[in-house]
Scaffold this motif. Structure first.
Motif, PDB file in Angstrom:
ATOM      1  N   GLU B  17       0.846  -1.193   0.000  1.00 38.80           N
ATOM      2  CA  GLU B  17       0.000   0.000   0.000  1.00 38.80           C
ATOM      3  C   GLU B  17       0.878   1.239   0.000  1.00 38.80           C
ATOM      4  O   GLU B  17       1.976   1.237   0.545  1.00 38.80           O
ATOM      5  CB  GLU B  17      -0.875   0.022   1.270  1.00 38.80           C
ATOM      6  N   ARG B  18       0.358   2.308  -0.556  1.00 32.94           N
ATOM      7  CA  ARG B  18       1.002   3.607  -0.530  1.00 32.94           C
ATOM      8  C   ARG B  18      -0.036   4.616  -0.088  1.00 32.94           C
ATOM      9  O   ARG B  18      -1.196   4.515  -0.507  1.00 32.94           O
ATOM     10  CB  ARG B  18       1.403   3.986  -1.957  1.00 32.94           C
ATOM     11  N   CYS B  19       0.350   5.556   0.754  1.00 31.83           N
ATOM     12  CA  CYS B  19      -0.643   6.528   1.218  1.00 31.83           C
ATOM     13  C   CYS B  19       0.047   7.769   1.773  1.00 31.83           C
ATOM     14  O   CYS B  19       1.270   7.804   1.910  1.00 31.83           O
ATOM     15  CB  CYS B  19      -1.516   5.899   2.299  1.00 31.83           C
ATOM     16  N   LEU B  22      -0.125   6.664   7.300  1.00 28.25           N
ATOM     17  CA  LEU B  22      -0.428   5.341   7.831  1.00 28.25           C
ATOM     18  C   LEU B  22      -0.780   5.520   9.309  1.00 28.25           C
ATOM     19  O   LEU B  22       0.006   6.086  10.075  1.00 28.25           O
ATOM     20  CB  LEU B  22       0.786   4.418   7.702  1.00 28.25           C
ATOM     21  N   ILE B  24      -1.572   3.460  12.713  1.00 29.78           N
ATOM     22  CA  ILE B  24      -1.413   2.117  13.283  1.00 29.78           C
ATOM     23  C   ILE B  24      -2.256   2.016  14.542  1.00 29.78           C
ATOM     24  O   ILE B  24      -1.948   2.638  15.560  1.00 29.78           O
ATOM     25  CB  ILE B  24       0.066   1.836  13.590  1.00 29.78           C
ATOM     26  N   VAL B  45      -4.322   5.007   5.233  1.00 32.65           N
ATOM     27  CA  VAL B  45      -4.430   3.562   5.455  1.00 32.65           C
ATOM     28  C   VAL B  45      -4.309   3.315   6.954  1.00 32.65           C
ATOM     29  O   VAL B  45      -3.505   3.961   7.636  1.00 32.65           O
ATOM     30  CB  VAL B  45      -3.305   2.797   4.712  1.00 32.65           C
ATOM     31  N   LEU B  47      -3.988   0.175   9.928  1.00 38.97           N
ATOM     32  CA  LEU B  47      -3.785  -1.247  10.212  1.00 38.97           C
ATOM     33  C   LEU B  47      -4.173  -1.523  11.655  1.00 38.97           C
ATOM     34  O   LEU B  47      -3.754  -0.804  12.563  1.00 38.97           O
ATOM     35  CB  LEU B  47      -2.312  -1.630   9.998  1.00 38.97           C
ATOM     36  N   GLY B 227       7.417   3.833   6.467  1.00 36.52           N
ATOM     37  CA  GLY B 227       6.203   3.019   6.466  1.00 36.52           C
ATOM     38  C   GLY B 227       6.298   1.928   7.508  1.00 36.52           C
ATOM     39  O   GLY B 227       6.938   2.115   8.545  1.00 36.52           O
ATOM     40  N   VAL B 247       3.354  -1.112   3.948  1.00 31.85           N
ATOM     41  CA  VAL B 247       2.769   0.199   3.637  1.00 31.85           C
ATOM     42  C   VAL B 247       3.881   1.231   3.547  1.00 31.85           C
ATOM     43  O   VAL B 247       4.765   1.278   4.401  1.00 31.85           O
ATOM     44  CB  VAL B 247       1.756   0.632   4.726  1.00 31.85           C
ATOM     45  N   ALA B 249       4.401   5.307   3.477  1.00 31.76           N
ATOM     46  CA  ALA B 249       3.610   6.488   3.816  1.00 31.76           C
ATOM     47  C   ALA B 249       4.505   7.705   3.984  1.00 31.76           C
ATOM     48  O   ALA B 249       5.680   7.575   4.327  1.00 31.76           O
ATOM     49  CB  ALA B 249       2.842   6.224   5.113  1.00 31.76           C
ATOM     50  N   VAL B 252       3.656   8.688   9.441  1.00 33.59           N
ATOM     51  CA  VAL B 252       3.104   7.558  10.184  1.00 33.59           C
ATOM     52  C   VAL B 252       2.622   8.043  11.549  1.00 33.59           C
ATOM     53  O   VAL B 252       3.339   8.770  12.250  1.00 33.59           O
ATOM     54  CB  VAL B 252       4.157   6.445  10.378  1.00 33.59           C
TER      55      VAL B 252
END
Ligand code: FAD
Lengths: 260, 514
Positions: B17-19, B22, B24, B45, B47, B227, B247, B249, B252
């Motif tokens: 994934e790229r965003c 991220l 968490i 994104v 997780l 990421g 991921v 990002a 983060v």
């Protein structure tokens, strides 16, 4: 990142090899007991181990059965822990734990069982699982207030695992006098539901907490046997037995108002 | 574009994934933050290590709920097992299972942060708009006294009879059915946890949320976080499903909650100043039970709806505490005591007539109270050591007495402590028995449902992990936005503080995307 440590065990499984760090600090004792032949006595297991044990061996399963019998209440109205598969449920819990922590529990079981460790530390001989129930309870009570942190920790872990597996089982609800969770029909409802005003659930209207209610079998069909209308035991909060009169039955009030 | 929630088990291949950002963790901090970032037009994104569950699977089954919705199946504890740690692990984090009590951060605590920890810009006025927004979205309102269950009424009645302050609490609910099941997942979506509020909002706006996907380590490039690498977990388990989610990002935001967020930084080798995991606070809790002649049904009704802050300020050298009630389904009740055999059975058989009152002790405010320390087990999972210090022992001795008095004043026929050898009282005249009882680790049950700190905020890298705007001291594009950033415990239930701070942090994180 390049200089990050490797945590192979987080991939699952590999952690079982990392037995070096024993959280309970039980390792040395266990080895001592085993080396001296203290673990050779096969417990007099009367409960057949389930076919699919994941962490426990048939032998440690048998020890755990003996622990569960001592931890859980016995005699009517309580179902026997082995009838509820408590040891097998604990095995499933262990299988989902950090393998190193699960190892600790297994070590604790061996230590408790070990006749030699028992003789040295407990002035008792004979493997734990072949002692009569009352003696097993006395051993556990000794571990609970032991001056050895290792034993306190082991007691806490084993007691907790057995008690939670037992009291989470709906077949114990009747004896507890717990009506069980109210059913809002959510299993067949949409995933999400907009907020709405609701009548409040009335626990007094449920079958188990209303006096004179049938001691109906819990939903899964197991026999319970106690209605909360029956006189509760005399010692509500533990030893020493108290002389309090039984709690008066509670009058039922309005019928359940559950209308999701 | 609408986003989606993808469960780990649906992944048939590794994911890259790229965003922009991220996030968490999907709990109080992560959800509020993500919703704001999505609203600001960013590509986000998220997780989440735990499973995605909805009201359909919330059947009131304690066993299943602890496996699926709690850290370590509900069996998380301090390293010596002397303190049980209740903490959530599912989409919504601890808010999916919490007991809905909501407080704004007390002004005295904000002042303490400014004076002792040098934190500027966090005061009642600057936080007000954030708290108002949260209160509106989560329906936070006072739970009327007349709706309180018998367990909470015992606290209200007892405290008032003693002339002590006690009042109804505010809760984040809409259409609460009084099921009493907050702790095992609300079956009617009455509780306005993150899983029914900010997370659906964020998904509506484009959030891509993966559940059962646990971040192993952050990845770094040129001193910046690039990421994270995560593994797909079997629901309710540590077992992995073989798939990896990677991921990339620009920014983060670590929102894994106390204990877990510091552990992730440690696993990632990100502890330049040695402060990660230090100053972990837990509001250590003790309980005292009362047996009443009438039905209490502590398993039914809003679990926490009355509180007392009578003893929050006990002078400069004593630890304060506050009083609340606890829901008691049978399994949780069984963990509260150390009894076995017939005693345990007798205790549980009294459940319908039992009131369970709690005292929560405010750690981290006294000079020298450094709380606990998070480190790593060999497996990489977190380990918490929490020494029970003299100030806490003194406070627990006092709070046992206070709770016993409350029960007696409320009309309990018998009061019992949760000691290894319970102390039983029937009248005020029995209170001296409590003076002879031992207090501390392993002497009686201690637990926590409020984990704070471990990635504490502060202006200086010497004694904190993130700045007051949640930005990591040395890694410019890394933020910690959850309970772990709190510099001390709060003296009130922490969820609203985490929501409010995350709401405030939205702007800082968005600005970092550039
Ligand atoms: C039983 C219980 C009752 C409570 N009652 C109340 C109450 O009445 N009032 C109140 O104010 N507070 C209450 N709390 C506490 C409150 O809910 C928490 O303080 C709050 O939710 C903390 O927010 P957080 O964002 O820090 O962490 P959480 O809400 O816990 O969310 C963190 C999430 O991050 C996930 N995560 C962690 N590590 C990783 C990783 N490496 N990769 C992916 N995901 C990860 C976790 O699984 C978790 O879902 C209660 C808590 C519990 C457990």
């Amino acid at each position: 990142m390049a200089d990050s440590p490797e945590y192979g065990a987080r991939g699952g499984g590999a952690g079982a090899s990392r037995r070096a760090v024993l959280k309970l600090g039980l390792g040395g004792l266990l080895v001592a007991g085993a080396a001296a032949g203290g673990l050779q006595a096969w417990p007099g297991a009367s409960v057949e181990p389930p076919l699919l044990l994941q962490v426990l061996s048939p032998r440690t399963h048998a020890i755990l059965v003996a622990v569960a019998e001592a931890v859980c209440p016995d005699g009517p109205p309580w179902p026997r822990p082995s009838a509820l598969g408590v040891a097998a449920k604990v095995d499933a819990v262990l299988a989902r734990m950090d393998p190193a922590d699960a190892d600790q529990i297994v070590v604790a079981l061996h230590l408790l069982e070990s006749a030699l460790a028992g003789a040295i530390l407990d002035q008792r001989v004979g493997p734990f699982s072949s002692r009569p129930l009352a003696l097993r309870r006395r051993s556990l009570e000794g571990w609970k207030i032991s001056a050895l942190p290792v034993r306190q920790t082991a007691f806490k872990a084993l007691r907790g695992l057995c008690a939670t597996a037992y009291f989470a089982d709906p077949r114990t609800f009747a004896a507890v006098g717990y009506p069980g969770p109210p059913d809002f029909g959510q299993a067949s409802a949409p995933d999400r539901q907009p907020a709405q005003d609701r009548a409040l659930w009335d626990p007094t209207a449920s079958p188990f907490s209303a006096p004179g209610a049938d001691a109906a079998a819990p939903p899964d069909g197991a026999s319970g046997g106690a209605s909360a209308g029956a006189a509760p035991p005399a010692s509500p909060l533990g030893s020493p037995p108290s002389s309090v009169a039984p709690v008066a039955p509670v009058a039922p009030t309005a019928p359940a108002q559950v209308s999701p | 574009m609408k986003g989606q929630i993808t469960e780990g088990r649906a992944l048939t291949a590794d994911v890259a994934e790229r965003c922009d950002v991220l996030v968490i963790g999907s709990g109080a901090g992560g959800a509020v933050l993500a919703a704001g970032l999505v609203e600001a037009g960013l590509d986000v994104v998220m997780l989440e290590a735990g499973p995605y569950q909805t009201r359909r699977s919330f059947q009131g089954d304690e066993g299943a709920a602890f496996v699926n919705l709690y850290q370590e199946q509900g069996a998380r504890a301090t390293a010596d097992l002397s303190i049980a740690v209740l903490q959530g692990r599912s989409v919504g984090g601890s808010t999916t299972v919490n007991w809905t009590t909501c407080f704004r951060t007390p002004p005295r605590v904000l002042r303490h942060w400014a004076e002792v920890h040098g934190i500027e810009g966090l005061d009642e006025e600057s936080l007000r708009p954030h708290f108002e927004a949260i209160e509106q979205r989560l329906g936070i309102a006072t739970w009327p006294e007349e709706r309180a269950n018998e367990n909470n009424r015992a606290l209200l009645r007892g405290a008032r009879a003693l002339g002590w302050e006690a009042s109804p609490l505010r809760r984040n609910v809409r259409g609460c059915a009084n099921s009493g099941l907050c702790g095992v997942g609300c079956p009617v979506d009455g509780k306005q946890g993150m899983h029914v509020t900010f997370l659906p909002d964020a998904v509506e706006g484009g959030l891509r949320l993966y559940s059962d996907v646990e971040v192993d380590t952050l990845t770094m490039r040129d001193g910046r976080v690039s990421g994270a690498v995560a593994r797909v977990r079997a629901p309710g388990s540590r077992a992995t499903m073989g798939r990896v989610v990677q991921v990339q990002a620009k920014v983060v935001a670590l929102c894994g909650g106390a204990i877990n967020s510091p552990a992730l930084l440690l696993r990632s080798g990100l502890n330049p100043n040695g402060r990660v995991g230090l100053r972990t606070f837990i509001h250590p809790v003790i309980g005292v039970a009362g047996v009443y002649d009438h039905l209490i049904a502590p398993y039914a009704g809003a679990p926490q709806s009355v509180g007392s802050h009578q003893f929050i300020d006990r002078g400069a050298d004593k630890m304060g505490f506050f009083l609340e009630a606890a829901p008691m389904q049978p399994m949780l009740a069984s963990t509260a005591t150390a009894m076995i055999g017939p005693q345990l059975g007798d205790f549980l058989a009294r459940l319908p007539n039992l009131s369970a009152l709690l005292s929560l002790h405010v750690d981290g405010l006294l000079p020298g109270d450094e709380g606990g320390v998070v480190s790593l087990k060999p497996s990489g999972d977190p380990k918490l050591d929490y020494p029970v210090r003299p100030a806490l022992i003194e406070a627990m001795a006092e709070s046992h007495k206070v709770l016993a008095k409350v029960h007696l004043a409320a009309g309990a026929r018998e009061v019992g402590t949760l000691h290894a050898q319970p102390v039983l009282l029937r009248a005020e005249a029995d209170l001296p028995l409590l003076d002879q009882a031992p207090y501390g680790a392993f002497q009686h049950a201690i637990f926590t449902a409020h984990q704070m700190g471990g990635c504490t905020m502060g202006p200086k890298p010497e004694n904190s992990v993130v700045r007051p705007d949640h930005r990591h001291h040395t890694v410019e594009n890394l933020f910690v936005v959850d309970g772990s950033a709190l510099p001390t415990a709060l003296g009130v239930n922490p969820s609203q503080t985490v929501y409010g701070l995350a709401h405030r942090a939205r702007a800082f994180v968005a600005a970092a995307v550039g």
